[in-house]
Design a protein around this motif. Structure first.
Motif, mmCIF file in Angstrom:
data_model
loop_
_atom_site.group_PDB
_atom_site.id
_atom_site.type_symbol
_atom_site.label_atom_id
_atom_site.label_comp_id
_atom_site.label_asym_id
_atom_site.label_seq_id
_atom_site.Cartn_x
_atom_site.Cartn_y
_atom_site.Cartn_z
ATOM 1 N N SER A 78 0.819 -1.213 0.000
ATOM 2 C CA SER A 78 0.000 0.000 0.000
ATOM 3 C C SER A 78 0.855 1.266 0.000
ATOM 4 O O SER A 78 0.396 2.327 -0.427
ATOM 5 C CB SER A 78 -0.925 0.009 1.223
ATOM 6 O OG SER A 78 -0.169 -0.043 2.424
ATOM 7 N N LEU A 79 2.089 1.164 0.466
ATOM 8 C CA LEU A 79 2.969 2.337 0.446
ATOM 9 C C LEU A 79 3.171 2.861 -0.973
ATOM 10 O O LEU A 79 3.237 4.066 -1.207
ATOM 11 C CB LEU A 79 4.333 1.978 1.048
ATOM 12 C CG LEU A 79 4.400 1.745 2.559
ATOM 13 C CD1 LEU A 79 5.776 1.205 2.937
ATOM 14 C CD2 LEU A 79 4.111 3.040 3.309
ATOM 15 N N VAL B 238 9.001 0.632 8.555
ATOM 16 C CA VAL B 238 9.325 -0.084 7.323
ATOM 17 C C VAL B 238 9.439 0.887 6.152
ATOM 18 O O VAL B 238 10.240 0.683 5.231
ATOM 19 C CB VAL B 238 8.273 -1.181 7.038
ATOM 20 C CG1 VAL B 238 6.933 -0.597 6.674
ATOM 21 C CG2 VAL B 238 8.756 -2.113 5.935
ATOM 22 N N ALA B 239 8.660 1.977 6.204
ATOM 23 C CA ALA B 239 8.731 2.961 5.123
ATOM 24 C C ALA B 239 10.105 3.610 5.059
ATOM 25 O O ALA B 239 10.612 3.918 3.972
ATOM 26 C CB ALA B 239 7.660 4.030 5.315
ATOM 27 N N MET B 240 10.746 3.796 6.216
ATOM 28 C CA MET B 240 12.085 4.369 6.237
ATOM 29 C C MET B 240 13.137 3.338 5.814
ATOM 30 O O MET B 240 14.190 3.696 5.289
ATOM 31 C CB MET B 240 12.401 4.888 7.641
ATOM 32 C CG MET B 240 11.491 6.016 8.095
ATOM 33 S SD MET B 240 11.741 7.525 7.143
ATOM 34 C CE MET B 240 13.348 8.015 7.742
ATOM 35 N N ALA C 194 4.151 9.991 -4.235
ATOM 36 C CA ALA C 194 5.400 10.561 -3.731
ATOM 37 C C ALA C 194 6.307 9.473 -3.177
ATOM 38 O O ALA C 194 7.529 9.490 -3.400
ATOM 39 C CB ALA C 194 5.104 11.608 -2.659
ATOM 40 N N TYR C 195 5.729 8.519 -2.460
ATOM 41 C CA TYR C 195 6.550 7.451 -1.900
ATOM 42 C C TYR C 195 7.109 6.571 -3.014
ATOM 43 O O TYR C 195 8.285 6.187 -2.974
ATOM 44 C CB TYR C 195 5.741 6.599 -0.923
ATOM 45 C CG TYR C 195 6.612 5.621 -0.172
ATOM 46 C CD1 TYR C 195 7.248 5.989 0.996
ATOM 47 C CD2 TYR C 195 6.834 4.329 -0.658
ATOM 48 C CE1 TYR C 195 8.080 5.112 1.676
ATOM 49 C CE2 TYR C 195 7.668 3.448 -0.003
ATOM 50 C CZ TYR C 195 8.284 3.843 1.177
ATOM 51 O OH TYR C 195 9.121 2.978 1.829
ATOM 52 N N SER D 138 5.491 10.923 3.583
ATOM 53 C CA SER D 138 4.384 10.366 2.800
ATOM 54 C C SER D 138 3.864 9.052 3.345
ATOM 55 O O SER D 138 2.853 8.536 2.849
ATOM 56 C CB SER D 138 4.833 10.170 1.345
ATOM 57 O OG SER D 138 5.941 9.295 1.270
ATOM 58 N N ALA D 139 4.518 8.478 4.361
ATOM 59 C CA ALA D 139 4.104 7.168 4.879
ATOM 60 C C ALA D 139 3.129 7.346 6.045
ATOM 61 O O ALA D 139 3.261 8.279 6.840
ATOM 62 C CB ALA D 139 5.317 6.377 5.341
ATOM 63 N N PRO D 140 2.159 6.448 6.169
ATOM 64 C CA PRO D 140 1.282 6.480 7.346
ATOM 65 C C PRO D 140 2.036 6.095 8.605
ATOM 66 O O PRO D 140 3.054 5.386 8.545
ATOM 67 C CB PRO D 140 0.202 5.446 7.004
ATOM 68 C CG PRO D 140 0.845 4.529 6.018
ATOM 69 C CD PRO D 140 1.808 5.367 5.240
#
Length: 475
Positions: free
Chosen positions: A259-260, A395-397, A265-266, A387-389
């Motif tokens: 979903s990221l 994990v987004a980083m 932007a992500y 941009s990540a929830p």
């Protein structure tokens, strides 16, 4: 604020030390690898000392983040340091190319956790309002250590031997582990939302996909069984990759929440991270080999010719951070970074074509590459964070770090195959004792063409970054 007797300064100092070792290990072999290729027997490509480390690091980055959520950062960081030490010992003791490649994979399973876990451990030491400057210091330290990696490798090779490029990690990492074991806070119980299991099946599918695709790029040189054709390995890699994506859509706690990537932007930041990995290692893995084997420069001399790359990277990363704080648009910075990388690879291609005997021309052309990479790295981090929830922030980083390693690993492997093919085709056409140098210079033009393609990909991806000011985007 911590008192003078507080364990925080000691713990933070050891986090800095581990980050320095992780950064050095990514570039220290750029000047040591040509010497290793001459001294170690075997037919495995020397470029795989980069690919094996980066692939292993890629596979374990997101599992480390998940394990940190389950067990706490302290025990997982100590586990990563232990694997890094074991891998360093195995690398130093290797006696052929196959052993060094496999040992680098073991080392990568530890090194893959050092960057992400060091940043995460800052949250265990300081309150949120004090974390920003310290994370910035860690990032700057990483850049400076990366800059001195090639010089450190050249100095160790000439003064001692290439083995010490690995053995030097052991006492320093052991010291860091001992101090962190005493000073890092005990792990807290995970929040209910973080509880669960690690997606081991997903990690296995990802590892199989990456290994199969890597083997496919060098199948002809490895002496694999006749049934293990390049086509079969590539098909297996693609099938496992599709299986990994299928698993991520259905796993309760996926390693990589897909979903990221639904956020433009992500997705753009992730693509730029992948492209910068290709661009960085297109220079770090191949330029020193040309300088040493083709132009007969010493390891230390070839390291100094890489200094503009690392200096540009460090200075531009500091400037990029300041420009982001000054509310420059991330899209603008990313386009500037991509243009600088594109210019650099064009200049490097011209240098090896028109001035193949002038290492200074190649060295000067590395400066805009470093500047482009330095501008891009903070942009990727900032966009990924904004941009990540919140529930996927960790994990987004980690994903951009993973993709940068992946880009480096496959970029090196594919470009090495392209280079070998071009050199083999050119050698019969170039008479005289300098035939190999001329063939390698011609092949480098193909490598730098691959770097230009990566820079163009980053420029295209920058169109999906926020075009407004950074602070506004953050809100």
């Amino acid at each position: 604020m911590p008192t003078p007797s507080s364990p925080r300064p000691a713990a933070f100092g050891m986090l800095v030390l581990m980050l320095v070792l992780a950064a050095l290990d990514q570039t220290i072999l750029s000047t040591a690898a040509p010497v290793m290729a001459r001294e170690l027997p075997g037919h495995w490509p020397i470029a795989w000392v980069f690919s094996a480390y980066l692939l292993a690091a890629t596979v374990v980055i997101t599992p480390y983040g998940r394990l940190a959520d389950l067990w706490g950062r302290k025990p997982v960081l100590l586990l990563a340091i232990g694997l890094f030490v074991l891998g360093s010992l195995a690398c130093g003791a290797a006696t052929d190319l196959r052993q060094i490649v496999l040992a680098r994979a073991l080392q990568g399973t530890g090194g893959g956790g050092l960057m992400t876990l060091s940043l995460l451990a800052v949250a265990d030491l300081y309150p949120p309002e004090q974390q920003g400057p310290r994370k910035a210091l860690l990032g700057a330290t990483y850049g400076v250590a990366t800059m001195f990696g090639p010089l450190a490798g050249g100095t160790l090779v000439q003064g001692l031997s290439w083995h010490w490029a690995f053995w030097i990690n052991v006492p320093l990492a052991a010291l860091a582990a001992a101090v962190l074991a005493r000073t890092l806070p005990a792990p807290k119980a995970p929040a209910p939302a973080a509880r669960g299991t690690v997606d081991l099946l997903g990690a296995l599918l990802l590892a199989l996909a990456l290994v199969a695709l890597l083997l496919a790029t060098q199948q002809a040189r490895l002496g694999l069984p006749a049934w293990a054709t390049a086509g079969l390995l590539a098909a297996l890699g693609v099938k496992c990759a599709l299986g990994f994506l299928w698993r991520q859509r259905r796993a309760r706690h996926p390693l990589l929440p897909l979903s990221l990537f639904a956020r433009p932007a992500y997705a753009a930041a992730a693509t730029i991270a992948l492209a910068t990995g290709v661009a960085l290692y297109a220079a770090v893995a191949f330029v020193p080999q040309y300088l040493q084997a083709g132009l007969q420069l010493s390891p230390t001399a070839s390291a100094w010719h890489l200094a503009p790359l690392m200096a540009g990277l460090t200075l531009a990363a500091v400037a990029s951070g300041r420009l982001l704080r000054a509310q420059w648009a991330t899209a603008t910075l990313a386009r500037l970074a991509s243009a600088a990388m594109l210019l650099a690879f064009a200049l490097m291609g011209a240098a090896v074509r028109w001035w193949p005997d002038a290492p200074l021309a190649l060295s000067v052309a590395l400066l805009p590459l470093g500047a482009g990479l330095g501008l891009a790295f903070p942009v990727v981090t900032a966009v990924a964070q904004r941009s990540a929830p919140a529930q996927h922030l960790g994990v987004a980083m980690a994903v951009p770090v993973m993709l940068r390693s992946l880009g480096g690993a496959f970029g090196v492997a594919l470009l090495a195959a392209l280079l070998a093919h071009d050199v083999a085709a050119q050698l019969p056409q170039l008479p005289g004792p300098q035939a190999w140098r001329g063939a390698y210079a011609h092949g480098l033009q193909q490598v730098f063409g691959g770097g230009m393609a990566a820079a163009l990909l980053a420029w295209l991806a920058s169109r999906w970054l926020p075009a407004r000011r950074a602070v506004a985007a953050a809100g």
